[in-house]
Design a protein around this motif. Structure first.
Motif, PDB file in Angstrom:
ATOM      1  N   THR A  26       0.830  -1.207   0.000  1.00  0.00           N
ATOM      2  CA  THR A  26       0.000   0.000   0.000  1.00  0.00           C
ATOM      3  C   THR A  26       0.864   1.256   0.000  1.00  0.00           C
ATOM      4  OG1 THR A  26      -1.672  -1.223   1.256  1.00  0.00           O
ATOM      5  CG2 THR A  26      -1.933   1.161   1.137  1.00  0.00           C
ATOM      6  N   SER A  27       1.964   1.209   0.733  1.00  0.00           N
ATOM      7  CA  SER A  27       2.843   2.384   0.797  1.00  0.00           C
ATOM      8  C   SER A  27       3.488   2.672  -0.552  1.00  0.00           C
ATOM      9  CB  SER A  27       3.928   2.183   1.864  1.00  0.00           C
ATOM     10  OG  SER A  27       4.923   1.252   1.455  1.00  0.00           O
ATOM     11  N   ARG A  28       3.808   1.635  -1.306  1.00  0.00           N
ATOM     12  CA  ARG A  28       4.411   1.845  -2.630  1.00  0.00           C
ATOM     13  C   ARG A  28       3.357   2.428  -3.586  1.00  0.00           C
ATOM     14  NH1 ARG A  28       8.854   2.807  -0.810  1.00  0.00           N
ATOM     15  NH2 ARG A  28       7.530   2.887   1.051  1.00  0.00           N
ATOM     16  N   TRP A  29       2.124   1.981  -3.444  1.00  0.00           N
ATOM     17  CA  TRP A  29       1.045   2.597  -4.206  1.00  0.00           C
ATOM     18  C   TRP A  29       0.880   4.063  -3.828  1.00  0.00           C
ATOM     19  CZ3 TRP A  29      -3.662   3.754  -1.413  1.00  0.00           C
ATOM     20  CH2 TRP A  29      -4.642   4.361  -2.195  1.00  0.00           C
ATOM     21  N   MET A  30       0.979   4.361  -2.529  1.00  0.00           N
ATOM     22  CA  MET A  30       0.798   5.740  -2.078  1.00  0.00           C
ATOM     23  C   MET A  30       1.869   6.651  -2.662  1.00  0.00           C
ATOM     24  SD  MET A  30      -1.581   7.101  -0.187  1.00  0.00           S
ATOM     25  CE  MET A  30      -1.650   8.614  -1.171  1.00  0.00           C
ATOM     26  N   LEU A  31       3.075   6.156  -2.828  1.00  0.00           N
ATOM     27  CA  LEU A  31       4.130   6.950  -3.464  1.00  0.00           C
ATOM     28  C   LEU A  31       3.806   7.206  -4.937  1.00  0.00           C
ATOM     29  CD1 LEU A  31       7.417   5.493  -1.933  1.00  0.00           C
ATOM     30  CD2 LEU A  31       6.162   7.562  -1.273  1.00  0.00           C
ATOM     31  N   GLU A  32       3.149   6.242  -5.572  1.00  0.00           N
ATOM     32  CA  GLU A  32       2.699   6.463  -6.946  1.00  0.00           C
ATOM     33  C   GLU A  32       1.608   7.531  -6.989  1.00  0.00           C
ATOM     34  OE1 GLU A  32       3.650   5.089  -9.993  1.00  0.00           O
ATOM     35  OE2 GLU A  32       5.389   4.430  -8.839  1.00  0.00           O
ATOM     36  N   VAL A  33       0.717   7.502  -5.989  1.00  0.00           N
ATOM     37  CA  VAL A  33      -0.359   8.499  -5.938  1.00  0.00           C
ATOM     38  C   VAL A  33       0.230   9.901  -5.820  1.00  0.00           C
ATOM     39  CG1 VAL A  33      -2.356   9.317  -4.617  1.00  0.00           C
ATOM     40  CG2 VAL A  33      -2.020   6.862  -4.972  1.00  0.00           C
ATOM     41  N   GLU A  34       1.322  10.044  -5.072  1.00  0.00           N
ATOM     42  CA  GLU A  34       1.971  11.347  -4.949  1.00  0.00           C
ATOM     43  C   GLU A  34       2.370  11.924  -6.314  1.00  0.00           C
ATOM     44  OE1 GLU A  34       4.249  12.245  -0.823  1.00  0.00           O
ATOM     45  OE2 GLU A  34       5.280  10.876  -2.191  1.00  0.00           O
ATOM     46  N   LYS A  35       2.645  11.058  -7.273  1.00  0.00           N
ATOM     47  CA  LYS A  35       3.085  11.504  -8.592  1.00  0.00           C
ATOM     48  C   LYS A  35       1.925  11.987  -9.457  1.00  0.00           C
ATOM     49  CE  LYS A  35       6.763   7.988  -8.644  1.00  0.00           C
ATOM     50  NZ  LYS A  35       7.246   6.760  -9.344  1.00  0.00           N
ATOM     51  N   VAL A  36       0.720  11.512  -9.164  1.00  0.00           N
ATOM     52  CA  VAL A  36      -0.410  11.770 -10.071  1.00  0.00           C
ATOM     53  C   VAL A  36      -1.553  12.545  -9.411  1.00  0.00           C
ATOM     54  CG1 VAL A  36       0.075   9.829 -11.581  1.00  0.00           C
ATOM     55  CG2 VAL A  36      -1.321   9.461  -9.546  1.00  0.00           C
ATOM     56  N   ARG A  37      -1.457  12.786  -8.125  1.00  0.00           N
ATOM     57  CA  ARG A  37      -2.441  13.593  -7.420  1.00  0.00           C
ATOM     58  C   ARG A  37      -1.695  14.585  -6.527  1.00  0.00           C
ATOM     59  NH1 ARG A  37      -5.102  12.046 -10.856  1.00  0.00           N
ATOM     60  NH2 ARG A  37      -7.124  10.967 -10.829  1.00  0.00           N
ATOM     61  N   ALA A  88     -10.715   8.492   7.350  1.00  0.00           N
ATOM     62  CA  ALA A  88      -9.684   7.509   7.687  1.00  0.00           C
ATOM     63  C   ALA A  88     -10.176   6.109   7.341  1.00  0.00           C
ATOM     64  CB  ALA A  88      -9.325   7.593   9.167  1.00  0.00           C
ATOM     65  N   PHE A  89      -9.227   5.249   6.962  1.00  0.00           N
ATOM     66  CA  PHE A  89      -9.584   3.895   6.572  1.00  0.00           C
ATOM     67  C   PHE A  89      -8.368   2.989   6.670  1.00  0.00           C
ATOM     68  CE2 PHE A  89      -8.759   6.657   2.951  1.00  0.00           C
ATOM     69  CZ  PHE A  89      -7.755   6.002   2.270  1.00  0.00           C
ATOM     70  N   PHE A  90      -8.624   1.692   6.768  1.00  0.00           N
ATOM     71  CA  PHE A  90      -7.585   0.665   6.699  1.00  0.00           C
ATOM     72  C   PHE A  90      -7.404   0.270   5.236  1.00  0.00           C
ATOM     73  CE2 PHE A  90      -7.388  -4.010   6.075  1.00  0.00           C
ATOM     74  CZ  PHE A  90      -6.048  -4.194   6.359  1.00  0.00           C
ATOM     75  N   GLY A  91      -6.142   0.058   4.834  1.00  0.00           N
ATOM     76  CA  GLY A  91      -5.890  -0.388   3.472  1.00  0.00           C
ATOM     77  C   GLY A  91      -5.696   0.775   2.522  1.00  0.00           C
ATOM     78  N   PRO A  92      -5.969   0.578   1.234  1.00  0.00           N
ATOM     79  CA  PRO A  92      -6.472  -0.638   0.604  1.00  0.00           C
ATOM     80  C   PRO A  92      -5.412  -1.740   0.506  1.00  0.00           C
ATOM     81  CG  PRO A  92      -5.975   0.998  -1.064  1.00  0.00           C
ATOM     82  CD  PRO A  92      -5.793   1.675   0.261  1.00  0.00           C
ATOM     83  N   VAL A  93      -5.886  -2.974   0.535  1.00  0.00           N
ATOM     84  CA  VAL A  93      -5.019  -4.136   0.374  1.00  0.00           C
ATOM     85  C   VAL A  93      -4.979  -4.468  -1.109  1.00  0.00           C
ATOM     86  CG1 VAL A  93      -4.683  -6.563   0.949  1.00  0.00           C
ATOM     87  CG2 VAL A  93      -5.594  -4.980   2.672  1.00  0.00           C
ATOM     88  N   VAL A  94      -3.809  -4.373  -1.717  1.00  0.00           N
ATOM     89  CA  VAL A  94      -3.716  -4.533  -3.163  1.00  0.00           C
ATOM     90  C   VAL A  94      -2.342  -5.072  -3.552  1.00  0.00           C
ATOM     91  CG1 VAL A  94      -2.913  -2.148  -3.463  1.00  0.00           C
ATOM     92  CG2 VAL A  94      -4.057  -3.297  -5.372  1.00  0.00           C
ATOM     93  N   THR A  95      -2.314  -5.868  -4.606  1.00  0.00           N
ATOM     94  CA  THR A  95      -1.048  -6.357  -5.148  1.00  0.00           C
ATOM     95  C   THR A  95      -1.215  -6.656  -6.632  1.00  0.00           C
ATOM     96  OG1 THR A  95       0.756  -7.919  -4.834  1.00  0.00           O
ATOM     97  CG2 THR A  95      -1.442  -8.832  -4.652  1.00  0.00           C
ATOM     98  N   PRO A  96      -0.222  -6.316  -7.458  1.00  0.00           N
ATOM     99  CA  PRO A  96       0.928  -5.469  -7.124  1.00  0.00           C
ATOM    100  C   PRO A  96       0.485  -4.028  -6.927  1.00  0.00           C
ATOM    101  CG  PRO A  96       0.875  -5.896  -9.473  1.00  0.00           C
ATOM    102  CD  PRO A  96      -0.221  -6.743  -8.881  1.00  0.00           C
ATOM    103  N   ALA A  97       1.382  -3.170  -6.484  1.00  0.00           N
ATOM    104  CA  ALA A  97       1.044  -1.764  -6.265  1.00  0.00           C
ATOM    105  C   ALA A  97       0.739  -1.102  -7.606  1.00  0.00           C
ATOM    106  CB  ALA A  97       2.206  -1.058  -5.573  1.00  0.00           C
ATOM    107  N   PRO A  98      -0.478  -0.557  -7.777  1.00  0.00           N
ATOM    108  CA  PRO A  98      -0.808   0.096  -9.051  1.00  0.00           C
ATOM    109  C   PRO A  98       0.084   1.298  -9.324  1.00  0.00           C
ATOM    110  CG  PRO A  98      -2.788  -0.336  -7.753  1.00  0.00           C
ATOM    111  CD  PRO A  98      -1.620  -0.565  -6.849  1.00  0.00           C
ATOM    112  N   LYS A  99       0.292   1.566 -10.583  1.00  0.00           N
ATOM    113  CA  LYS A  99       1.136   2.689 -10.993  1.00  0.00           C
ATOM    114  C   LYS A  99       0.381   3.582 -11.971  1.00  0.00           C
ATOM    115  CE  LYS A  99       5.522   0.207 -10.431  1.00  0.00           C
ATOM    116  NZ  LYS A  99       4.907  -0.945  -9.729  1.00  0.00           N
ATOM    117  N   GLY A 100       0.848   4.832 -12.093  1.00  0.00           N
ATOM    118  CA  GLY A 100       0.286   5.750 -13.070  1.00  0.00           C
ATOM    119  C   GLY A 100      -1.195   5.978 -12.871  1.00  0.00           C
TER     120      GLY A 100
END
Length: 212
Positions: free
Chosen positions: A23-34, A167-179
């Motif tokens: 989830t944290s790796r996805w969140m870093l991707e979100v920083e790039k696009v939002r 606030a929320f738990f998750g999301p639980v996801v694999t692999p971390a989505p990009k773009g």
């Protein structure tokens, strides 16, 4: 809004958890696009489960007893002695070694992660000390109080339209989505989490974390 005009996203993690890592790796991707900025905080699987050990499988209890305290204690010690700004880069170094490289939460991996980000290797000694456990518990309590005791790590909190945190738990996801996929998941998560009375969407996990 933070000083740079971006929306602050508070993220609570335990470096031991592979799903929080995804989830944290996805969140870093979100920083790039939002237009958001992640603020990292610590929570603890050991603290979360300390009052329900009898309900857990023996293997998981053993993991909590032998592996869960050390890494998160080191992270808290690093933040206390070198500032909160080290949390993100240290989490990335630890998670890369624990999960992507498959080294696991060993003393050697912790020491090398500290070295990777230019922090004193001596911080690894806090793995076996309760010096900053009060601060660890305070950070954990802050995050888990936003979502309740029935969930785990990670916890994410973001300002809502009315100024109150969503606030929320998750999301639980694999692999971390990009773009754009990362952006779509972020937008959708905020949409459902912002609905009063909404609690859960879930399906059975059919694969483990995919580290890429």
């Amino acid at each position: 809004m933070s000083d740079n005009g971006k929306t602050p996203v508070d993220f609570w993690f335990d470096p031991l958890c592979p799903w929080a890592w995804m989830t944290s790796r996805w969140m870093l991707e979100v920083e790039k696009v939002r237009d958001v900025e992640v603020r990292w905080h610590v929570m603890s699987l050991a603290v979360l489960n300390e009052n329900k050990l009898d309900e857990l499988p023996e293997e998981y209890r053993e993991m909590l007893a032998t592996k869960a305290w050390g890494p998160v204690r080191v992270v808290v010690a690093a933040a206390q002695e070198h500032g909160e700004e080290v949390l993100g880069k240290l989490y990335t170094a630890l998670g890369t070694r624990f999960h992507n490289k498959g080294e696991g939460p060993t003393t050697a991996a912790v020491r090398e992660a500290l070295e990777d980000v230019g922090l004193p290797v001596s911080l690894a000694e806090y793995a076996d000390k309760d010096t900053y456990d009060a601060e660890l518990r305070a950070s954990h309590d802050e995050g888990i109080s936003k979502v309740g005791q029935e969930v785990g790590t990670p916890v994410i909190a973001v300002p809502g339209a009315d100024g109150e945190q969503i606030a929320f738990f998750g999301p639980v996801v694999t692999p971390a989505p990009k773009g754009e996929e990362a952006a779509k998941l972020w937008d959708g998560t905020l949409l459902v989490a912002s609905i009063p009375g909404f609690y859960e969407i879930k399906r059975t996990r059919t694969q483990g974390p995919i580290f890429d």
